[in-house]
Design a protein around this motif. Structure first.
Motif, mmCIF file in Angstrom:
data_model
loop_
_atom_site.group_PDB
_atom_site.id
_atom_site.type_symbol
_atom_site.label_atom_id
_atom_site.label_comp_id
_atom_site.label_asym_id
_atom_site.label_seq_id
_atom_site.Cartn_x
_atom_site.Cartn_y
_atom_site.Cartn_z
ATOM 1 N N ILE A 27 22.305 -20.809 -62.864
ATOM 2 C CA ILE A 27 21.473 -21.610 -63.738
ATOM 3 C C ILE A 27 20.806 -22.613 -62.662
ATOM 4 O O ILE A 27 21.618 -23.386 -61.975
ATOM 5 C CB ILE A 27 22.425 -22.362 -64.802
ATOM 6 C CG1 ILE A 27 23.013 -21.576 -65.655
ATOM 7 C CG2 ILE A 27 21.521 -23.462 -65.565
ATOM 8 C CD1 ILE A 27 23.867 -22.141 -66.726
ATOM 9 N N VAL A 28 19.771 -22.641 -62.697
ATOM 10 C CA VAL A 28 18.959 -23.398 -61.855
ATOM 11 C C VAL A 28 17.968 -24.562 -62.485
ATOM 12 O O VAL A 28 17.378 -24.096 -63.515
ATOM 13 C CB VAL A 28 17.990 -22.585 -60.776
ATOM 14 C CG1 VAL A 28 17.156 -23.774 -59.922
ATOM 15 C CG2 VAL A 28 18.764 -21.788 -59.966
ATOM 16 N N SER A 29 18.200 -25.656 -62.507
ATOM 17 C CA SER A 29 17.593 -26.660 -63.336
ATOM 18 C C SER A 29 17.190 -27.962 -62.429
ATOM 19 O O SER A 29 17.715 -28.014 -61.392
ATOM 20 C CB SER A 29 18.442 -26.926 -64.468
ATOM 21 O OG SER A 29 19.377 -27.783 -63.955
ATOM 22 N N GLN A 30 16.004 -28.664 -62.818
ATOM 23 C CA GLN A 30 15.680 -29.789 -62.204
ATOM 24 C C GLN A 30 14.803 -30.465 -63.313
ATOM 25 O O GLN A 30 14.213 -30.038 -64.081
ATOM 26 C CB GLN A 30 14.697 -29.132 -60.882
ATOM 27 C CG GLN A 30 14.233 -30.389 -60.142
ATOM 28 C CD GLN A 30 13.645 -30.085 -58.765
ATOM 29 O OE1 GLN A 30 13.674 -28.791 -58.463
ATOM 30 N NE2 GLN A 30 13.083 -31.018 -58.125
ATOM 31 N N GLU A 31 14.753 -31.851 -63.062
ATOM 32 C CA GLU A 31 13.992 -32.757 -63.972
ATOM 33 C C GLU A 31 12.658 -33.205 -63.046
ATOM 34 O O GLU A 31 12.807 -33.580 -62.069
ATOM 35 C CB GLU A 31 14.828 -34.060 -64.018
ATOM 36 C CG GLU A 31 15.588 -33.858 -65.545
ATOM 37 C CD GLU A 31 16.224 -35.082 -66.090
ATOM 38 O OE1 GLU A 31 16.331 -35.197 -67.263
ATOM 39 O OE2 GLU A 31 16.013 -36.064 -65.389
ATOM 40 N N PHE A 32 11.651 -33.221 -63.893
ATOM 41 C CA PHE A 32 10.352 -33.581 -63.231
ATOM 42 C C PHE A 32 9.776 -34.791 -64.084
ATOM 43 O O PHE A 32 10.003 -34.759 -65.412
ATOM 44 C CB PHE A 32 9.509 -32.699 -63.211
ATOM 45 C CG PHE A 32 9.883 -31.325 -62.276
ATOM 46 C CD1 PHE A 32 9.589 -31.469 -60.735
ATOM 47 C CD2 PHE A 32 10.424 -30.189 -62.901
ATOM 48 C CE1 PHE A 32 10.219 -30.481 -59.948
ATOM 49 C CE2 PHE A 32 10.977 -29.363 -62.012
ATOM 50 C CZ PHE A 32 10.833 -29.348 -60.475
ATOM 51 N N THR A 33 8.828 -35.567 -63.444
ATOM 52 C CA THR A 33 8.066 -36.562 -64.284
ATOM 53 C C THR A 33 6.850 -36.117 -64.649
ATOM 54 O O THR A 33 5.831 -35.353 -63.917
ATOM 55 C CB THR A 33 8.044 -37.854 -63.262
ATOM 56 O OG1 THR A 33 9.097 -38.379 -62.974
ATOM 57 C CG2 THR A 33 7.435 -38.894 -64.078
ATOM 58 N N VAL A 34 6.569 -36.332 -66.052
ATOM 59 C CA VAL A 34 5.387 -35.842 -66.558
ATOM 60 C C VAL A 34 4.152 -36.735 -65.980
ATOM 61 O O VAL A 34 4.096 -38.144 -66.384
ATOM 62 C CB VAL A 34 5.286 -35.679 -68.149
ATOM 63 C CG1 VAL A 34 3.892 -35.284 -68.693
ATOM 64 C CG2 VAL A 34 6.339 -34.751 -68.732
ATOM 65 N N VAL A 35 2.960 -36.326 -65.324
ATOM 66 C CA VAL A 35 2.029 -36.988 -65.005
ATOM 67 C C VAL A 35 0.710 -37.014 -65.631
ATOM 68 O O VAL A 35 -0.315 -37.695 -65.587
ATOM 69 C CB VAL A 35 1.892 -36.840 -63.365
ATOM 70 C CG1 VAL A 35 2.994 -37.365 -62.662
ATOM 71 C CG2 VAL A 35 1.501 -35.687 -63.018
ATOM 72 N N GLY A 36 0.527 -35.758 -66.571
ATOM 73 C CA GLY A 36 -0.643 -35.608 -67.143
ATOM 74 C C GLY A 36 -0.390 -34.350 -68.010
ATOM 75 O O GLY A 36 0.563 -33.659 -68.294
ATOM 76 N N ILE A 37 -1.376 -34.166 -69.128
ATOM 77 C CA ILE A 37 -1.463 -33.103 -70.013
ATOM 78 C C ILE A 37 -2.938 -32.493 -69.513
ATOM 79 O O ILE A 37 -4.031 -33.016 -69.525
ATOM 80 C CB ILE A 37 -1.426 -33.545 -71.384
ATOM 81 C CG1 ILE A 37 -0.269 -34.637 -71.602
ATOM 82 C CG2 ILE A 37 -1.569 -32.384 -72.586
ATOM 83 C CD1 ILE A 37 0.960 -33.935 -71.585
ATOM 84 N N TYR A 38 -2.943 -31.181 -69.454
ATOM 85 C CA TYR A 38 -4.193 -30.234 -69.217
ATOM 86 C C TYR A 38 -4.397 -29.547 -70.596
ATOM 87 O O TYR A 38 -3.355 -28.747 -71.147
ATOM 88 C CB TYR A 38 -4.103 -29.400 -68.111
ATOM 89 C CG TYR A 38 -2.964 -28.610 -67.972
ATOM 90 C CD1 TYR A 38 -3.420 -27.186 -68.160
ATOM 91 C CD2 TYR A 38 -1.543 -28.626 -67.630
ATOM 92 C CE1 TYR A 38 -2.538 -26.328 -68.285
ATOM 93 C CE2 TYR A 38 -0.829 -27.584 -67.538
ATOM 94 C CZ TYR A 38 -1.330 -26.258 -67.964
ATOM 95 O OH TYR A 38 -0.330 -25.584 -67.642
#
Length: 523
Positions: free
Chosen positions: A283-294
């Protein structure tokens, strides 16, 4: 006689023979016109093709993929044996097929797109970046919201992406821990209006890749003839049970051959790893910050291939190129076998061959559009050559007609030539008279061809552009594919005069050698 008198007499002779002159001019005009457009369109079309491909960066891209190599010395000679009665060319072709079949059966050395090779290519001179292709099925989650899909990666300077941002902004660097969500994901999670989408900006989204969980479950189900659906909890329970099997194999009441093959099937990736310091991550997981919607691409944008990344903008999420590469390298498949394919962007088309050669020396496979463009340009050169030869033949045929006309003119003007000689005209002046007539026909015909060419250039250029757009599926906006530079106009004019003048040499020499006494007796 003065030179001006000779020119005047040549003009007068052309005016007297209107029908013959008109017929001669038709051949000169057609040949000169064909030559003009053949030479004018060659460089124009080639430049237009190069400009159009250069605009979309496609011409500067090299597609790199894994390669399989096999050492022919390792193949038993009997496996490559062929009948001696076959010709050499056929033996060479069949030998390649035998090597290929042996490789399929026994395998070979795989040259993989590993982290080290990616970094090596990225360090090449003239390489701007390398974009590995990641086809990883993941789960996106944010609180209770969850969605399964595929991701893609882009560079921070991607202009197409910046035009499709609906909320927030594009990436600022290629390695930031940020994520862009497709409007489809926002819609599925209940964020439908621009104001609601703005609320997603700055939040955290978790990406989770579970190695082989679904594929193993569905394979087991289909092996028994079923077609079961599994929830996430059931998948987790099934894989937990499968993880415990290796510890229970020795206790199972099975024959030794079956027990041995089970151990082989359930051996862990960590046992195969070259380094014990790199643990196996299912299981590979990571959190990211949403910077935009395209937004998704329109149908027109899809047809025009105006996309970004490997999925043309249809991926559920986007990551910066280096961030995505690092995440992908943590997944078991890519960590072990490397990426299957990557796209390399060089700084200029002229450096494509040098970079491609370096990649080829690494043992990897490579392909770029430059080969297709060079093929198109070669076809253009061949067509230009054929049309130019036809134009030259047309001029030669018209020159034969001019020569015939001049021979008849010499016969008809024998008495006139005799009078001029009796009045003191020299042989060189008589010869000059006919040469100037030929040159004037070439000049008039060439000027008519240039004038007609300038008039019909626009419709012919429009037709040429429409054909190129249809063949290449590209839009040629403000592209001039037919150019009339000054040197070309002078060249066509000079060549037509040269051919027609050359055609009058023999008749002119014949006229110059006429005996004046015989000429005066000619009726």
């Amino acid at each position: 006689m003065k030179f001006s008198d000779i020119v005047s007499m040549s003009f007068l002779a052309i005016r007297r023979q209107k029908t013959r002159t008109a017929l001669s001019l038709i051949g000169v005009v057609i040949g000169s016109l064909m030559l003009l457009f053949a030479l004018a369109s060659r460089s124009g079309v080639q430049d237009a093709v190069m400009r159009v491909f250069s605009m979309s960066k496609q011409l500067r891209q090299i597609h790199v993929s894994q390669n399989w190599k096999v050492d022919e010395n390792e193949i038993p000679e009997e496996e490559l044996k062929l009948d001696d009665e076959l010709d050499e060319d056929m033996q060479a072709r069949l030998r390649q097929m035998l090597i290929r079949h042996w490789q399929f059966k026994h395998g070979g050395e795989s040259v993989k797109l590993t982290r080290e090779r990616i970094e090596e290519i990225e360090a090449f001179e003239h390489v701007q970046y390398i974009h590995p292709q990641e086809s990883i099925y993941v789960t996106l989650s944010q609180g209770e919201n969850e969605l399964q899909g595929m991701g893609d990666s882009v560079t921070a300077d991607n202009e197409v992406l910046r035009e499709r941002i609906l909320a927030g902004k594009a990436f600022e660097s290629d390695s930031e821990p940020a994520i862009l969500l497709n409007e489809f994901v926002a819609w599925k999670w209940g964020y439908t209006t621009p104001a609601q989408m703005e609320k997603l900006i700055g939040t955290k989204v978790k990406i989770e890749h579970r190695f082989a969980e679904e594929s193993v479950a569905y394979s087991l189900s289909r092996r028994s003839g079923g077609d079961a659906e599994f929830s996430r909890e059931e998948l987790a329970a099934l894989n937990s049970a499968l993880d415990r099997i290796p510890t229970l194999i020795d206790e199972l009441p099975l024959p030794e051959p079956e027990r041995a093959v089970l151990k082989k099937a359930f051996q862990t990736t960590s046992a195969e790893s070259d380094s014990a310091s790199e643990p196996f991550e299912r299981i590979v997981s990571q959190e990211f910050t949403v910077v935009g919607i395209y937004r998704c691409p329109t149908e027109k944008e899809l047809n025009d291939h105006a996309g970004f990344g490997n999925f043309g903008g249809l991926a559920e999420y986007l990551l910066p190129i280096k961030t995505a590469t690092e995440f992908a390298l943590r997944t078991p498949n890519i960590k072990k076998t490397g990426f299957y394919q990557a796209t390399v962007l060089v700084d200029h088309e002229s450096n494509l061959k040098a970079v491609s050669e370096q990649i080829r020396k690494m043992g990897l496979r490579e392909y770029s559009l430059i080969s297709m463009v060079e093929f198109i340009q070669e076809q253009i050169r061949q067509v230009t050559l054929i049309v130019s030869l036809v134009a030259i033949f047309a001029l030669v045929i018209s020159a034969v007609g001019i020569a015939n006309t001049m021979v008849m003119s010499v016969v008809e003007r024998t008495c006139e030539i005799g009078i001029m000689k009796a009045l003191g005209a020299r042989e060189g002046q008589i010869q000059m008279l006919f040469l100037i007539e030929g040159a004037l026909i070439g000049l008039i015909g060439g000027l008519c061809a240039l004038l007609i060419g300038l008039v019909i250039r626009i419709p012919i250029e429009s037709l040429t552009v429409s054909i190129l757009e249809k063949q290449l599926n590209k839009t040629f906006e403000q592209q001039h594919v037919i150019e009339f530079p000054l040197w070309l106009l002078v060249l066509v004019l000079a060549f037509s005069m040269f051919v027609t003048t050359l055609a009058t040499i023999l008749p002119a020499r014949r006229a110059a050698r006429i005996d004046p006494i015989t000429a005066l007796r000619h009726d």
